[in-house]
Design a protein around this motif. Sequence first.
Motif, PDB file in Angstrom:
ATOM      1  N   LYS A  27       0.890  -1.320  -0.167  1.00 45.60           N
ATOM      2  CA  LYS A  27       0.190  -0.024  -0.108  1.00 45.60           C
ATOM      3  C   LYS A  27       0.919   1.435   0.079  1.00 45.60           C
ATOM      4  O   LYS A  27       2.228   1.166   0.319  1.00 45.60           O
ATOM      5  CB  LYS A  27      -1.042  -0.045   1.181  1.00 45.60           C
ATOM      6  CG  LYS A  27      -1.982  -1.155   1.141  1.00 45.60           C
ATOM      7  CD  LYS A  27      -2.808  -1.354   2.507  1.00 45.60           C
ATOM      8  CE  LYS A  27      -3.777  -2.330   2.458  1.00 45.60           C
ATOM      9  NZ  LYS A  27      -4.537  -2.568   3.491  1.00 45.60           N
ATOM     10  N   ASP A  28       0.155   2.424  -0.107  1.00 46.05           N
ATOM     11  CA  ASP A  28       1.005   3.778  -0.390  1.00 46.05           C
ATOM     12  C   ASP A  28       1.557   4.028   0.796  1.00 46.05           C
ATOM     13  O   ASP A  28       2.802   4.828   0.748  1.00 46.05           O
ATOM     14  CB  ASP A  28      -0.180   4.814  -0.687  1.00 46.05           C
ATOM     15  CG  ASP A  28      -0.847   4.630  -2.084  1.00 46.05           C
ATOM     16  OD1 ASP A  28      -0.165   3.952  -2.822  1.00 46.05           O
ATOM     17  OD2 ASP A  28      -1.815   5.130  -2.144  1.00 46.05           O
ATOM     18  N   TYR A  29       1.488   3.651   1.858  1.00 46.46           N
ATOM     19  CA  TYR A  29       2.149   4.095   3.154  1.00 46.46           C
ATOM     20  C   TYR A  29       2.788   3.065   3.891  1.00 46.46           C
ATOM     21  O   TYR A  29       3.415   3.244   4.842  1.00 46.46           O
ATOM     22  CB  TYR A  29       1.127   4.602   4.113  1.00 46.46           C
ATOM     23  CG  TYR A  29       0.604   5.994   3.844  1.00 46.46           C
ATOM     24  CD1 TYR A  29       1.086   7.331   3.955  1.00 46.46           C
ATOM     25  CD2 TYR A  29      -0.697   6.206   3.198  1.00 46.46           C
ATOM     26  CE1 TYR A  29       0.779   8.596   3.783  1.00 46.46           C
ATOM     27  CE2 TYR A  29      -1.209   7.286   2.970  1.00 46.46           C
ATOM     28  CZ  TYR A  29      -0.530   8.333   2.858  1.00 46.46           C
ATOM     29  OH  TYR A  29      -1.000   9.937   2.492  1.00 46.46           O
ATOM     30  N   VAL A  74       7.367   2.943   0.569  1.00 45.02           N
ATOM     31  CA  VAL A  74       6.704   3.509  -0.609  1.00 45.02           C
ATOM     32  C   VAL A  74       6.642   4.997  -0.585  1.00 45.02           C
ATOM     33  O   VAL A  74       6.698   5.647  -1.638  1.00 45.02           O
ATOM     34  CB  VAL A  74       5.401   2.860  -0.600  1.00 45.02           C
ATOM     35  CG1 VAL A  74       4.487   3.262  -1.761  1.00 45.02           C
ATOM     36  CG2 VAL A  74       5.460   1.417  -0.843  1.00 45.02           C
ATOM     37  N   GLN A  75       6.400   5.765   0.499  1.00 47.39           N
ATOM     38  CA  GLN A  75       6.079   7.180   0.657  1.00 47.39           C
ATOM     39  C   GLN A  75       7.690   7.827   0.269  1.00 47.39           C
ATOM     40  O   GLN A  75       7.506   8.881  -0.457  1.00 47.39           O
ATOM     41  CB  GLN A  75       5.901   7.478   1.939  1.00 47.39           C
ATOM     42  CG  GLN A  75       5.369   8.856   2.320  1.00 47.39           C
ATOM     43  CD  GLN A  75       4.992   9.027   3.682  1.00 47.39           C
ATOM     44  OE1 GLN A  75       5.579   8.614   4.298  1.00 47.39           O
ATOM     45  NE2 GLN A  75       3.918  10.069   3.858  1.00 47.39           N
ATOM     46  N   ASP A 134       9.452   6.611  -2.195  1.00 46.83           N
ATOM     47  CA  ASP A 134       9.904   6.116  -3.273  1.00 46.83           C
ATOM     48  C   ASP A 134      11.249   5.252  -3.235  1.00 46.83           C
ATOM     49  O   ASP A 134      11.874   5.606  -4.203  1.00 46.83           O
ATOM     50  CB  ASP A 134       9.691   7.302  -4.619  1.00 46.83           C
ATOM     51  CG  ASP A 134       9.752   6.541  -5.603  1.00 46.83           C
ATOM     52  OD1 ASP A 134       9.363   5.506  -5.967  1.00 46.83           O
ATOM     53  OD2 ASP A 134       9.864   7.393  -6.652  1.00 46.83           O
ATOM     54  N   SER A 142       2.909   0.740   8.635  1.00 50.87           N
ATOM     55  CA  SER A 142       2.424   1.760   7.789  1.00 50.87           C
ATOM     56  C   SER A 142       3.309   3.066   8.103  1.00 50.87           C
ATOM     57  O   SER A 142       3.200   3.596   9.385  1.00 50.87           O
ATOM     58  CB  SER A 142       0.937   2.146   8.115  1.00 50.87           C
ATOM     59  OG  SER A 142       0.466   3.404   7.253  1.00 50.87           O
TER      60      SER A 142
END
Length: 277
Positions: free
Chosen positions: A133-135, A154-155, A157, A201
């Motif tokens: 997931k994105d976070y 992910v945050q 990158d 997260s």
Amino acid sequence: MASMTSVSVKDGESLSLNSGLTEIKNNSFIKWMFGNETNLISEINKRADRIAVYDDVLDGRFRDRLKLDNQTGSLTIINIRPEHAGDYERWITTEDENSYSSVRYKFFLAVFVEISVNEGESLTVDSDLTEIKDYDWIRWMFGDENILIAEINVQADRITVYDDYLGRFRDRLKLDNQTGSLTITDITTEHAGDYKLLTRSSREIWLSESFSIKAFRVSVSARPPVSDSVHCCGPTEAVIRLVLSALVGVATVIILVYDIRSRRAERDQAHIHKSET
């Protein structure tokens, strides 16, 4: 903030989380909580004369696995599975007419799944995630020192493998950027040990100490030594050896036939010579 102790156990074993008490006072009560949302899984309330385990919470993962010592409040988990890994929190509260105190203590439990692999093979250690997931922030650690060998943030990158840090992993680590699973190629005995996967997260990093973890204990079987009498060869070399063996066999037969014929010719010549005389 509660103090924390990390404990580890193999899949299928049992573990007792100590309350730190020799006995529970009449004006005290103990609660055991589990997980990021501190789900109540057991409690002892001396004042209310209540002793209970709530092993049907969280989809029944603790069903028939919890034992609570009614004298000390220590909690035992039997036949531990990977889904029992995570945060356990012990609350001990004492209150009377003039005072109130509450002490919290955390245990972080890692459950090791044992994996065996042969030297020279590749091993994929599965994250069990279908997507990141994105976070999400995923970290792979190795050894007792928990050395970081790969991570996905992910945050930020960032997808990184730190295969030069220990040298032994150089050009051997592959990180799946969709699931976070880790692959070790051409594995050797020096890659045996404990691997931990930490997932949390990133937007909750500053709000909570909680994170999920998977742990793996990898054993690597060494290749047997190759002796002079046992040689492993490829298909081409095997065919060549077979052809050479056949040729040697044919040559041996030819020599044997030639020898027999030569001896017979010598006997015949001797017989003719004897007849003439």
